[in-house]
Scaffold this active site. Structure first.
Site, PDB file in Angstrom:
ATOM      1  N   ILE A   1      55.029  -3.401  39.489  1.00 50.79           N
ATOM      2  CA  ILE A   1      56.395  -3.619  39.928  1.00 50.79           C
ATOM      3  C   ILE A   1      56.881  -2.392  40.686  1.00 50.79           C
ATOM      4  O   ILE A   1      56.710  -1.257  40.227  1.00 50.79           O
ATOM      5  CB  ILE A   1      57.328  -3.852  38.714  1.00 50.79           C
ATOM      6  CG1 ILE A   1      56.800  -5.005  37.867  1.00 50.79           C
ATOM      7  CG2 ILE A   1      58.744  -4.121  39.172  1.00 50.79           C
ATOM      8  CD1 ILE A   1      57.361  -5.008  36.465  1.00 50.79           C
ATOM      9  N   CYS A   2      57.469  -2.658  41.834  1.00 55.70           N
ATOM     10  CA  CYS A   2      58.041  -1.566  42.618  1.00 55.70           C
ATOM     11  C   CYS A   2      59.541  -1.564  42.383  1.00 55.70           C
ATOM     12  O   CYS A   2      60.274  -2.324  42.995  1.00 55.70           O
ATOM     13  CB  CYS A   2      57.719  -1.777  44.090  1.00 55.70           C
ATOM     14  SG  CYS A   2      58.534  -0.612  45.171  1.00 55.70           S
ATOM     15  N   LEU A   3      59.973  -0.745  41.454  1.00 54.01           N
ATOM     16  CA  LEU A   3      61.396  -0.714  41.114  1.00 54.01           C
ATOM     17  C   LEU A   3      61.747   0.729  40.785  1.00 54.01           C
ATOM     18  O   LEU A   3      61.071   1.374  39.975  1.00 54.01           O
ATOM     19  CB  LEU A   3      61.646  -1.622  39.898  1.00 54.01           C
ATOM     20  CG  LEU A   3      63.079  -1.745  39.400  1.00 54.01           C
ATOM     21  CD1 LEU A   3      63.957  -2.409  40.450  1.00 54.01           C
ATOM     22  CD2 LEU A   3      63.137  -2.539  38.107  1.00 54.01           C
TER      23      LEU A   3
ATOM     24  N   HIS B   1      58.950  -7.505  45.552  1.00 53.28           N
ATOM     25  CA  HIS B   1      58.676  -6.178  44.998  1.00 53.28           C
ATOM     26  C   HIS B   1      57.699  -6.217  43.826  1.00 53.28           C
ATOM     27  O   HIS B   1      57.564  -5.235  43.094  1.00 53.28           O
ATOM     28  CB  HIS B   1      59.980  -5.490  44.575  1.00 53.28           C
ATOM     29  CG  HIS B   1      60.868  -5.185  45.730  1.00 53.28           C
ATOM     30  ND1 HIS B   1      62.207  -4.959  45.601  1.00 53.28           N
ATOM     31  CD2 HIS B   1      60.608  -5.092  47.053  1.00 53.28           C
ATOM     32  CE1 HIS B   1      62.737  -4.738  46.798  1.00 53.28           C
ATOM     33  NE2 HIS B   1      61.772  -4.816  47.691  1.00 53.28           N
TER      34      HIS B   1
END
Lengths: 494, 152
Positions: free
Chosen positions: B90-92, B83
């Protein structure tokens, strides 16, 4: 970097009373991390400052802690928490100082510098809070008297209660309550000191927030006794921009800017207003407007972003105005304006040349100054306001290229016509050009050919260097019947 | 003003004690801070590495999420994670409007990222990483992530 005087639960960690850190933290809002200011409880029983939770709910409609959906209209005041916080804020500096003092004594050498600065911070804290409201000051006075502190600033001279003790230079503090009084009065005071304190305490106990309310209102003297009404939230999707603008101006807040900005501003105002309405100690509308103004500068239309309001001329004039950003964000507008100006210039250029030439010729010095002045004026208005509001300038001012051409012409012809140009007042040329303008707009196409012809003709006439002729041909307004018969010298039509 | 006050409180806390593996690098203003995080357990993917995070705060923080990305320099790589794109984005969901809550703070975000790395065993980038890194000119907050993976 700005420095804020911040108190934090971690202040307790270096003292004797580390257990107070979580207690302190529990009295703080999770959003702003400060003590609850007008705490409100949500449907999910979490508590936040009124303004914090209103802003959060306006942003995403969820409780910050448990993420369950909620609405601002369902918030209820958490009165018990409010009282708790107010009381704790009063007790905190005293307790903190005491806790720190006890901590130092065993290992004085290591802990000293740190705790000293801490104490200073606590003092600053105390002062800041003392300014905050008169009500708090009163209770503080109470707690100071009660608390065994030795700080010199605890000089509470309560004139109401000890009217007979005049505050003077040689006063001594009562060993029990620290009130200052004349030395000879101390012993008599001691007899009833404890009794007085007991009374004070009783009075403090009965002074719940509810009973404190009227005194607060009157001390602020800004607000009437009736609490301010809440403003309803709007469903912006149902409102046209015009209606929205009207709503804002009805509320007495700025109504300029784009629709998005209007919505943002209204939301912020509703939050500010309703949070203030929740407060026991509401502030005046002017205070709120100031706060909105701060918002405007930091997050609203005056913040340096694309939302910057185009019709707010002062913004352009301010020093920190982002000229480059402005030019970029409004590039399409500027381009459009330029293109339009060019198009008009082309259309009118030829007609203008002549009038320009004429004007210059007649009154070189003064009209030139005037033109320059006016052209700068026009320039600034064009830049600082919307294209719509800018007054349409005399067309010849826009057309710099035709102006240049005209100037060239003049310079060429001046040598020849100097002798002939008599003084004609600039006022006389004014109506002249106006007429020409209106005509140019109505039928510029048809006219320009004719005018071109006339211009050529005139040039020829000027070069023929005959003063009387120039006078006759030059001074006649375009579409006005000349007062004296025009001499048709070289076959021109006029 | 609102944001600065809250950030100054956070800063005060960060300058005190921090959870293990998290340290404050710089906080010269209330707009951008740098934090370092280290994965504390023996995860072979991240052992002996220190990762640098950049936090950017808007004026409506904490109502709005901060922008958090990994930054790369000679001593700080971008961690391998399904991610985390190789440009540090950041993919969060925590960092997106849908997942952010004003209760979160710099420290809690660091802890979350730390545990996100700790729990990972895949030595890979997100699908479509190369294309994304090549073409993306958007700021992280403007990207529409789809959060599908609940294991992280």
């Amino acid at each position: 970097m700005e420095k804020y005087d911040v108190s934090d639960p971690s202040d307790w960690l270096e003292t004797h009373l580390t257990e107070f850190a979580p207690f302190d933290a529990a009295l703080r809002c999770e959003v702003c991390k400060d003590y609850y200011n007008t705490p409100m409880i949500t449907s999910c029983t979490h508590t936040f400052c009124s303004l914090c939770i209103r802003r959060t709910l306006a942003a995403d409609g969820k409780c910050p802690i448990c993420r369950s959906n909620d609405q601002a209209s369902k918030l209820r005041r958490n009165g018990a928490m409010e009282e708790l916080v107010e009381m704790f804020k009063v007790a905190r500096p005293v307790a903190l100082r005491l806790a720190q003092k006890e901590k130092i004594s065993p290992d004085r050498s290591t802990a000293r510098p740190r705790s000293k600065s801490k104490r200073k911070a606590a003092d600053a804290d105390l002062e800041e809070e003392a300014q905050r409201s008169s009500q708090k000051r009163k209770t503080r006075g109470q707690s100071r008297r009660d608390a065994p502190t030795e700080s010199p600033e605890v000089m509470v001279i309560d004139n109401e209660e000890d009217g007979d003790y005049q505050p003077d230079d040689d006063l001594v503090p009562c060993p029990i309550c620290h009130k200052r009084m004349k030395q000879e009065a101390v012993f008599s005071h001691l007899d009833h000191c404890e009794e007085e304190q007991e009374q004070d305490r009783r009075r403090a106990r009965t002074r719940t927030p509810n009973s404190a309310k009227p005194t607060l209102g009157s001390s602020k003297s800004q607000l009437s006794s009736k609490p301010p009404e809440r403003i309803a939230e709007l469903s912006y999707g149902l409102l046209t921009e015009k209606a929205l603008r009207k709503k804002l101006s009805d509320l007495g807040i700025p109504s300029w800017g784009s629709r998005t900005l209007l919505i943002k501003r209204h939301t912020e105002w509703v939050n500010l207003w309703n949070a203030n309405a929740d407060s026991l100690n509401p502030r005046s509308k002017r205070d709120l407007l100031n706060q909105l103004d701060v918002w405007e500068r930091t997050q609203g239309g005056h913040a340096l972003n694309s939302a910057a309001a185009p019709n707010h001329a002062d913004a352009v004039m301010s020093k920190e105005f982002d000229g480059v950003g402005w030019a970029q964000s409004n590039k399409s507008d500027f381009d459009k304006l330029i293109a339009e100006a060019r198009r008009k210039a082309k259309k009118l250029g030829e007609g203008q040349q002549e009038s320009e030439a004429m004007m210059k010729e007649e009154d070189e010095g003064s009209s030139k100054a005037r033109t320059d002045e006016r052209s700068t004026n026009v320039k600034t208005t064009n830049e600082s306001s919307t294209p719509v509001t800018a007054a349409p300038p005399p067309p010849y001012l826009k057309h710099s290229d035709s102006l240049e051409r005209a100037k060239e012409k003049i310079h060429g012809s001046r040598r020849l016509s100097d002798a002939s140009s008599t003084s004609l007042a600039p006022e006389a040329t004014r109506p002249h050009t106006e007429i020409r303008d209106s005509v140019a707009e109505n039928g510029a196409e048809g006219l320009s050919a004719e005018e071109l012809f006339r211009a050529e003709e005139r040039r020829a006439s000027i070069s023929s260097f005959s003063p009387t002729h120039t006078k006759g041909a030059e001074r006649v307004p375009m579409l006005k019947v000349p007062e004296h018969p025009v001499r048709d010298v070289d076959g021109g039509k006029s | 003003m609102f944001a600065s006050k809250r950030l100054s409180k956070e800063l005060q806390k960060l300058q005190g004690t921090l959870p293990p593996g998290i340290s404050l690098i710089s906080a010269e203003n209330f707009e951008e801070w740098l934090m370092d995080i280290k994965v504390m357990d023996d995860n072979p993917l991240y052992r002996n590495e220190v990762y640098r995070l950049r936090f950017r705060f808007g004026s409506s923080y904490p109502i709005e999420a901060p922008e958090v990305t990994f930054v790369q320099d000679p001593s700080h790589p971008i961690p391998m994670h399904p991610h985390v794109y190789s440009n540090g984005i950041i993919c969060l969901d925590l960092l997106d409007t849908s997942g952010w809550s004003p209760v979160q703070n710099v420290e809690s975000v660091c802890v979350s990222l730390q545990s996100m790395l700790t729990g990972n065993s895949k030595n890979e980038r997100p699908p479509g990483n190369d294309a994304f890194v090549r073409t993306n000119r958007q700021r992280p907050r403007d990207i529409n992530f789809v959060f599908h993976d609940n294991k992280v």
